[in-house]
Design a protein around this motif. Structure first.
Motif, PDB file in Angstrom:
ATOM      1  N   ALA A   1       1.660  27.511  13.330  1.00  0.00           N
ATOM      2  CA  ALA A   1       1.067  28.671  12.677  1.00  0.00           C
ATOM      3  C   ALA A   1       2.003  29.148  11.577  1.00  0.00           C
ATOM      4  O   ALA A   1       3.226  28.936  11.641  1.00  0.00           O
ATOM      5  CB  ALA A   1       0.821  29.785  13.686  1.00  0.00           C
ATOM      6  N   ALA A   2       1.446  29.783  10.561  1.00  0.00           N
ATOM      7  CA  ALA A   2       2.243  30.240   9.428  1.00  0.00           C
ATOM      8  C   ALA A   2       1.651  31.506   8.849  1.00  0.00           C
ATOM      9  O   ALA A   2       0.431  31.694   8.860  1.00  0.00           O
ATOM     10  CB  ALA A   2       2.309  29.154   8.355  1.00  0.00           C
ATOM     11  N   GLU A   3       2.508  32.354   8.324  1.00  0.00           N
ATOM     12  CA  GLU A   3       2.067  33.595   7.704  1.00  0.00           C
ATOM     13  C   GLU A   3       3.106  34.022   6.676  1.00  0.00           C
ATOM     14  O   GLU A   3       4.312  33.843   6.884  1.00  0.00           O
ATOM     15  CB  GLU A   3       1.921  34.693   8.761  1.00  0.00           C
ATOM     16  N   ALA A   4       2.659  34.577   5.567  1.00  0.00           N
ATOM     17  CA  ALA A   4       3.553  35.171   4.571  1.00  0.00           C
ATOM     18  C   ALA A   4       3.313  36.670   4.569  1.00  0.00           C
ATOM     19  O   ALA A   4       2.169  37.121   4.667  1.00  0.00           O
ATOM     20  CB  ALA A   4       3.291  34.589   3.183  1.00  0.00           C
ATOM     21  N   SER A   5       4.380  37.450   4.479  1.00  0.00           N
ATOM     22  CA  SER A   5       4.232  38.904   4.495  1.00  0.00           C
ATOM     23  C   SER A   5       3.464  39.367   3.263  1.00  0.00           C
ATOM     24  O   SER A   5       3.372  38.663   2.250  1.00  0.00           O
ATOM     25  CB  SER A   5       5.607  39.577   4.546  1.00  0.00           C
TER      26      SER A   5
ATOM     27  N   MET B   1       4.311  41.444   1.128  1.00  0.00           N
ATOM     28  CA  MET B   1       5.182  41.653  -0.027  1.00  0.00           C
ATOM     29  C   MET B   1       5.596  40.345  -0.698  1.00  0.00           C
ATOM     30  O   MET B   1       6.261  40.354  -1.728  1.00  0.00           O
ATOM     31  CB  MET B   1       6.445  42.415   0.396  1.00  0.00           C
ATOM     32  N   LEU B   2       5.193  39.226  -0.112  1.00  0.00           N
ATOM     33  CA  LEU B   2       5.590  37.926  -0.645  1.00  0.00           C
ATOM     34  C   LEU B   2       4.360  37.187  -1.181  1.00  0.00           C
ATOM     35  O   LEU B   2       3.504  36.753  -0.410  1.00  0.00           O
ATOM     36  CB  LEU B   2       6.264  37.094   0.446  1.00  0.00           C
ATOM     37  N   PRO B   3       4.245  37.007  -2.500  1.00  0.00           N
ATOM     38  CA  PRO B   3       3.065  36.342  -3.081  1.00  0.00           C
ATOM     39  C   PRO B   3       3.138  34.823  -2.974  1.00  0.00           C
ATOM     40  O   PRO B   3       3.096  34.110  -3.966  1.00  0.00           O
ATOM     41  CB  PRO B   3       3.110  36.815  -4.544  1.00  0.00           C
ATOM     42  N   TRP B   4       3.281  34.351  -1.748  1.00  0.00           N
ATOM     43  CA  TRP B   4       3.355  32.916  -1.499  1.00  0.00           C
ATOM     44  C   TRP B   4       2.175  32.475  -0.641  1.00  0.00           C
ATOM     45  O   TRP B   4       1.674  33.230   0.186  1.00  0.00           O
ATOM     46  CB  TRP B   4       4.636  32.546  -0.753  1.00  0.00           C
ATOM     47  N   LYS B   5       1.782  31.237  -0.844  1.00  0.00           N
ATOM     48  CA  LYS B   5       0.867  30.582   0.088  1.00  0.00           C
ATOM     49  C   LYS B   5       1.737  29.725   1.002  1.00  0.00           C
ATOM     50  O   LYS B   5       2.491  28.871   0.540  1.00  0.00           O
ATOM     51  CB  LYS B   5      -0.141  29.706  -0.650  1.00  0.00           C
ATOM     52  N   PHE B   6       1.638  29.972   2.304  1.00  0.00           N
ATOM     53  CA  PHE B   6       2.510  29.305   3.268  1.00  0.00           C
ATOM     54  C   PHE B   6       1.659  28.758   4.405  1.00  0.00           C
ATOM     55  O   PHE B   6       0.997  29.518   5.117  1.00  0.00           O
ATOM     56  CB  PHE B   6       3.545  30.303   3.793  1.00  0.00           C
ATOM     57  N   THR B   7       1.636  27.432   4.545  1.00  0.00           N
ATOM     58  CA  THR B   7       0.756  26.799   5.532  1.00  0.00           C
ATOM     59  C   THR B   7       1.442  25.598   6.193  1.00  0.00           C
ATOM     60  O   THR B   7       2.286  24.944   5.588  1.00  0.00           O
ATOM     61  CB  THR B   7      -0.541  26.288   4.875  1.00  0.00           C
TER      62      THR B   7
ATOM     63  N   TYR C   1       5.863  30.606  12.245  1.00  0.00           N
ATOM     64  CA  TYR C   1       6.830  30.990  11.209  1.00  0.00           C
ATOM     65  C   TYR C   1       6.224  32.097  10.356  1.00  0.00           C
ATOM     66  O   TYR C   1       5.034  32.057  10.016  1.00  0.00           O
ATOM     67  CB  TYR C   1       7.154  29.801  10.307  1.00  0.00           C
ATOM     68  N   VAL C   2       7.048  33.072  10.006  1.00  0.00           N
ATOM     69  CA  VAL C   2       6.642  34.142   9.107  1.00  0.00           C
ATOM     70  C   VAL C   2       7.653  34.203   7.960  1.00  0.00           C
ATOM     71  O   VAL C   2       8.850  34.295   8.187  1.00  0.00           O
ATOM     72  CB  VAL C   2       6.579  35.506   9.813  1.00  0.00           C
ATOM     73  N   PHE C   3       7.161  34.132   6.727  1.00  0.00           N
ATOM     74  CA  PHE C   3       8.029  34.188   5.551  1.00  0.00           C
ATOM     75  C   PHE C   3       8.026  35.604   4.973  1.00  0.00           C
ATOM     76  O   PHE C   3       6.978  36.230   4.840  1.00  0.00           O
ATOM     77  CB  PHE C   3       7.554  33.219   4.467  1.00  0.00           C
ATOM     78  N   PHE C   4       9.225  36.082   4.645  1.00  0.00           N
ATOM     79  CA  PHE C   4       9.399  37.391   4.033  1.00  0.00           C
ATOM     80  C   PHE C   4      10.072  37.252   2.679  1.00  0.00           C
ATOM     81  O   PHE C   4      10.878  36.342   2.468  1.00  0.00           O
ATOM     82  CB  PHE C   4      10.285  38.291   4.912  1.00  0.00           C
TER      83      PHE C   4
ATOM     84  N   LEU D   1       0.632  37.405  14.723  1.00  0.00           N
ATOM     85  CA  LEU D   1       0.142  36.743  13.526  1.00  0.00           C
ATOM     86  C   LEU D   1      -0.295  35.307  13.811  1.00  0.00           C
ATOM     87  O   LEU D   1      -0.844  34.652  12.935  1.00  0.00           O
ATOM     88  CB  LEU D   1       1.221  36.735  12.442  1.00  0.00           C
ATOM     89  N   VAL D   2       0.014  34.817  14.999  1.00  0.00           N
ATOM     90  CA  VAL D   2      -0.388  33.452  15.329  1.00  0.00           C
ATOM     91  C   VAL D   2      -1.891  33.355  15.324  1.00  0.00           C
ATOM     92  O   VAL D   2      -2.587  34.178  15.916  1.00  0.00           O
ATOM     93  CB  VAL D   2       0.160  33.056  16.720  1.00  0.00           C
TER      94      VAL D   2
END
Length: 202
Positions: free
Chosen positions: A64-68, A70-76, A168-171, A200-201
């Motif tokens: 599983a993946a998530e971006a906060s 505040m972070l303009p990313w695509k994360f997968t 994983y969660v990206f900040f 967030l999973v």
């Protein structure tokens, strides 16, 4: 006066050491759903897959993946799941894309569910807690090499555990006054493990 000064120095020293000590404790014990990163677990005999049988079936590891916000990313994750035997190492990949027109630094935190599997989930290589600087519009592949420790089979509390979620969660990140990389919006001195978000999973 001397005692007061000494007390202040001790408290300040303890606060500076608290975050790295807590992070090391989590990684060594699997506390709070933190996968193991103890290098002593990576001996050759630990990385030999056990034989598949009726009582030793493959474990499904889902990603599983998530971006906060505040972070303009695509994360997968690049794969939905991998099936592994205890002792069998596996390589997985995540992809991150910076969708903004500016270079941005990100930092990732992670956890596994169910939390009780954490002492047996060992990461050999991972991108977590490391500075990930993506240029505007850049896409990168982020690898993780992991295995489920063979001791998993000897723990009665692990019976029935055949499905694991690695989240994983990206900040967005910045350097604090001590020069350490921390997530933006998190109070100084708070460890990113404390803000991991298993909800967030997906």
């Amino acid at each position: 006066m001397y005692y007061s000064a000494a007390t202040i120095l001790v408290v300040l020293g303890a606060s500076y050491a608290a975050v790295p000590m807590y992070r090391a404790f989590c990684s060594a014990t699997g506390f709070a759903g933190t996968p193991m990163t103890d290098p002593s677990k990576y001996t050759a005999d630990r990385l030999i897959p056990t034989e598949e049988s009726v009582t030793n079936k493959r474990i499904t590891v889902r990603f599983a993946a998530e971006a906060s916000d505040m972070l303009p990313w695509k994360f997968t994750p690049q794969q939905k799941e991998i099936k592994v035997l205890p002792g069998e190492s596996a390589l997985a990949f995540y992809t991150a894309t910076n969708k903004s027109d500016q270079d941005i630094i990100g930092i990732a935190t992670y956890n596994v569910t169910p939390g009780k599997i954490a002492p047996y989930f060992a990461k050999v290589e991972c991108f977590c807690f490391e500075e990930q600087r993506l240029l505007a519009g850049e896409t990168v592949d982020l690898p993780i090499l992991f295995f489920v420790d063979r001791d998993f089979l000897d723990d009665p509390s692990m019976r029935g555990v055949d499905d694991i979620v690695l989240n994983y969660v990206f900040f967005k990140a910045k350097h604090d006054r001590r020069g350490q990389l921390v997530p933006v919006g998190v109070q100084d001195g708070v460890d990113v493990h404390d803000i991991s978000t298993p909800n967030l999973v997906k």
